[in-house]
Design an enzyme around this catalytic site. Structure first.
Site, PDB file in Angstrom:
ATOM      1  N   THR A 158       0.839  -1.195   0.000  1.00 10.55           N
ATOM      2  CA  THR A 158       0.000   0.000   0.000  1.00 10.55           C
ATOM      3  C   THR A 158       0.875   1.247   0.000  1.00 10.55           C
ATOM      4  OG1 THR A 158      -1.698  -1.286   1.144  1.00 10.55           O
ATOM      5  CG2 THR A 158      -2.016   1.054   1.159  1.00 10.55           C
ATOM      6  N   HIS A 159       2.093   1.113  -0.490  1.00 10.75           N
ATOM      7  CA  HIS A 159       3.068   2.203  -0.439  1.00 10.75           C
ATOM      8  C   HIS A 159       3.070   2.978  -1.752  1.00 10.75           C
ATOM      9  CE1 HIS A 159       5.118  -0.833   2.430  1.00 10.75           C
ATOM     10  NE2 HIS A 159       4.140  -0.183   3.025  1.00 10.75           N
ATOM     11  N   SER A 160       2.008   3.727  -1.989  1.00 10.30           N
ATOM     12  CA  SER A 160       1.913   4.594  -3.158  1.00 10.30           C
ATOM     13  C   SER A 160       2.384   5.989  -2.776  1.00 10.30           C
ATOM     14  CB  SER A 160       0.473   4.656  -3.668  1.00 10.30           C
ATOM     15  OG  SER A 160       0.093   3.434  -4.256  1.00 10.30           O
TER      16      SER A 160
END
Length: 589
Positions: A517-519
């Site tokens: 979830t590392h956008s």
């Protein structure tokens, strides 16, 4: 009909880590603060207690804590020649929704990003020359330094209850920590979590091969803890229900059990849930934000909330979406390279190996988000020569177990049946006796990886969805190939019974399977309005009373998880607002 409400000093959009920190800090400073959160209010005692929280079907498969994609989502494609289609079911990334945001269901990984990130272009150009950086790789220096942020990292780690082992205290390398990290003024607030078997085996192999293993730093309290604000943590129970779950032991640091309750205790703070912000409003000059427009999701009524200061603290790509919908800043154009809003979307990637050992019992159901061992020899280690493999950035390598639950975690060796009774027997045999070793690589920004408004699809409010164009580039392939060699070297050193080797190949990003979830990126930080949306205080160049917080301000992504930097920047910005902006509104320099 829009109802105009009484003006407040500060309006905050979103109540995750950044919104919670700013709510607490600014309400304590005496400002009147209104926070708008489009999700529900949840508490540990009502929503994350036993036995209900241990429900893999509810929280992993049905994604109860995640953003509701039926109301708002993204469209996605790999390149502009493709038709971008809506993501109807979240897969590649899982933004949270509700009070606490994604910090409710994170694993706790907390790293300090350093001047290797903040001065990335100048450092690479100095060491490798300007031609080493590909022409379409849009990396840039951030305009901030590690020395400026170090006290704020320390503050966030203390508030979040981070467990770990320092590797560099005031320039002195410490045994057992990461020798490649930047200096710290003191050790972590809590000692590392217990070392489980898979992490022990990895550490042994890494040491044998000359690498430098250390325990992953994580906001999972290794023992009962009271943080400097008086928030109480229970000790991690190693229950195995960490990633995608709320914490049953109140041991995983999050804003919902630290900063947000403190803000809510103040008479000058108000939290409104089920409040969906649709636009940032501006005055006739366009240079001042006057408040926000939002809809009450329960009644359908629309409100204007005027405010002297507007803070966008939603999930990274939701902040970018709101900026595009509000028409603030010039949208990015990948053809001309002009414009800022939507530029430099970045993600992460990695490769991995699965090892199978007859006769070993790993008990993968006894784990936490921080029960991993890591090596940083190929990322934080600036002495690692990138000129041979020819990539910018790098990767960390780790092993351990994290949320290895029966529905989703079914490792089987190569050649095993894919279904039926033999598959069931294989999953029963190998569940206890397998472990993985994997890399995490930060994706570097590229001219053709970006956000924009979609021209076809709309959300529940009739607004254009945000369109994401993204694919892996040559730099990611080179990192993957190098990382696979290291992973396979470590895996083979452990001499498993069976082995699935790590491999890297040229492939396109797939939106379906979960990756992280590392956008990052979209409203990036920089040194001037020509190269960025915000300055180093996360303050909009276009509207000086608008601050945009979160990983969306990162000009590129890292091998390190983003939350430590997100938290440090939130405290940094809070101090700037309290101690400078309030006294003299305007652009901070």
């Amino acid at each position: 009909m829009v109802t105009k409400l009484k003006e407040t000093d500060v309006v905050i959009v979103g109540m995750g880590w950044t919104g919670g920190i700013l709510a607490k800090e600014l309400s304590e400073a005496g400002l009147k603060v209104v926070a708008l959160e489009r999700g529900d209010m949840r508490t540990a005692q009502n929503d994350y207690a036993l036995p209900n929280i241990r429900d893999e079907l509810r929280y992993v498969i049905r994604q109860e804590l995640m953003q509701n994609a039926s109301r708002d989502t993204l469209t996605a494609r790999n390149n502009p020649s493709q038709e971008a289609l809506p993501i109807r079911r979240l897969g590649s990334f899982l933004p949270g929704e509700g009070v606490g945001g994604s910090a409710i269901h994170w694993s706790g990984g907390t790293w300090r990003w350093t001047d290797m990130e903040f001065k990335i272009r100048s450092m690479y150009e100095e060491r490798y020359g300007k031609k080493f950086i590909p022409a379409d790789m849009t990396i840039q220096d951030w305009g901030i330094t590690y020395a400026e942020l170090e006290p704020y990292y320390e503050k966030f780690e203390a508030v979040a209850g981070v467990s770990g082992k320092a590797g560099n205290i005031k320039g002195v390398i410490q045994n057992g920590g990461n020798p490649f990290e930047a200096y710290r003024n003191r050790d972590y607030p809590l000692p590392p979590l217990k070392n489980i078997l898979s992490a022990k085996l990895f550490s042994s192999a890494a040491s044998d091969l000359g690498y430098h293993p250390f325990p992953r730093p994580a906001a999972n309290a290794s023992r009962a803890y009271t943080n400097p604000d008086g928030s109480h943590f229970g000790a991690c129970q190693y229950c195995g229900y960490c990633q995608r779950f709320g914490c049953e032991a109140n041991a995983k640091g999050g804003p919902q059990m630290t900063v947000i309750p403190i803000a809510m205790s103040k008479p000058n703070f108000e939290l409104r849930t089920q409040s969906w912000v649709t636009k940032v409003l501006r005055d006739s000059s366009g240079k001042k934000a006057t408040g926000v427009l939002y809809t009450n999701l329960v009644t359908g009524e629309e409100y204007e909330q005027p405010a002297s200061i507007v803070l966008l603290c939603a999930f990274a790509f939701n902040n970018v979406h709101l900026m595009l919908l509000s028409g603030i800043g010039k949208p990015y154009d990948p053809v001309s390279g002009k414009g800022i809003i939507g530029k430099n979307y970045a993600y992460d990637t990695g490769v991995g190996s699965t090892l199978f050992f007859e006769g070993k019992n790993f008990n993968p159901f006894i784990s936490a988000g921080g029960t991993n061992s890591v090596i940083d020899d190929f990322y934080g280690n600036w002495d690692f020569d990138r000129s041979g493999p020819g990539f910018i950035g790098g990767y960390i390598v780790s092993a351990g177990h994290n949320t290895a639950l029966p529905i989703g975690y079914r490792p089987t060796p190569p050649g095993s049946p894919k279904w039926g009774s033999e598959w069931k027997a294989a999953t029963a045999k190998w569940y206890q006796t397998s472990m993985g070793i994997s890399t995490r690589s930060g994706v570097l920004p590229h001219r053709h990886n970006y956000y924009e408004l979609d021209t076809v699809y709309k959300n529940a409010f009739g607004q254009p969805l945000m369109r994401l164009t993204f694919d892996y580039k040559e730099n990611e392939l080179k990192m993957g190939m190098h990382g696979a060699e290291i992973v396979n070297r470590l895996s083979q050193h452990l001499n498993p019974t069976r082995l699935t080797k790590a491999s890297a190949e040229k492939k396109s990003w797939n939106v379906v399977p979960y990756q992280s979830t590392h956008s990052t990126g979209g409203t990036i930080m920089g040194t001037s309005p020509a190269n960025s949306a915000v300055n180093k205080y996360q303050q909009s160049w276009d509207c000086s009373n608008l601050f945009i917080l979160g990983a969306n301000v990162f000009p590129h992504n890292s091998a390190y998880q983003p939350t430590g930097l997100v938290g440090a920047l939130a405290y940094w910005t809070a101090d700037a607002i309290k101690n400078r902006y309030i006294q003299k509104p305007g652009l901070l320099v």
